[in-house]
Scaffold this motif. Structure first.
Motif, short mmCIF file in Angstrom:
data_model
loop_
_atom_site.label_atom_id
_atom_site.label_comp_id
_atom_site.label_asym_id
_atom_site.label_seq_id
_atom_site.Cartn_x
_atom_site.Cartn_y
_atom_site.Cartn_z
N LYS A 91 1.21 -1.29 0.19
CA LYS A 91 0.09 -0.09 -0.41
C LYS A 91 0.76 1.16 0.23
O LYS A 91 0.79 2.55 -0.81
N ALA A 92 1.87 1.08 0.68
CA ALA A 92 2.95 2.59 0.65
C ALA A 92 3.32 2.58 -0.37
O ALA A 92 3.32 3.93 -1.17
N TYR A 93 3.65 1.70 -0.84
CA TYR A 93 4.54 1.31 -2.59
C TYR A 93 3.66 2.09 -3.41
O TYR A 93 4.02 2.71 -4.27
N LEU A 94 2.43 1.11 -3.69
CA LEU A 94 1.23 2.27 -4.20
C LEU A 94 0.62 3.88 -3.86
O LEU A 94 0.67 4.73 -5.02
N THR A 95 1.03 4.06 -2.56
CA THR A 95 0.90 6.04 -2.09
C THR A 95 1.42 6.38 -3.38
O THR A 95 1.28 7.39 -3.62
N GLU A 96 3.02 6.12 -3.07
CA GLU A 96 3.99 6.85 -3.61
C GLU A 96 3.98 7.13 -4.92
O GLU A 96 4.30 8.09 -5.42
#
Length: 100
Positions: A91-96
């Motif tokens: 989810k952090a990867y997608l947010t970035e």
């Protein structure tokens, strides 16, 4: 695990051939595909479903030359179904990715 602009963006740019609308569409499609598999991982409660979603992420990573996603997919493959740390990292990867 942060999003990397290098190889992934170059792959998308090469596929789009200078067409900015196509580039945006390919980028959105990539993000949607990663999001779909991350959602499947989050809902997986058995080894088979977890493994299948992780392998699909690995395939996306290979297709789009994303080393960060490949590392995350490998981490998912080594983890138990429902591992919250893996899902948080995805989810952090997608947010970035969506911010860049």
């Amino acid at each position: 695990m942060a999003y990397e602009a290098g190889a992934l963006e170059a792959t998308l740019a090469a596929a789009a051939g200078g067409d900015s609308a196509l580039f945006a569409e390919l980028r959105a499609s990539y993000a949607e595909s990663v999001m779909r598999q991350a959602d499947l991982l989050a809902r997986s409660r058995c080894d088979g479903n977890w493994h299948l979603a992780a392998m699909r992420l690995k395939g996306l990573a290979a297709s789009f030359h994303s080393m960060k996603l490949l590392v995350l997919a490998e981490e998912a493959l080594q983890s138990a179904p429902g591992e919250p740390a893996v899902i948080r990292k995805l989810k952090a990867y997608l947010t970035e990715f969506s911010v860049d």
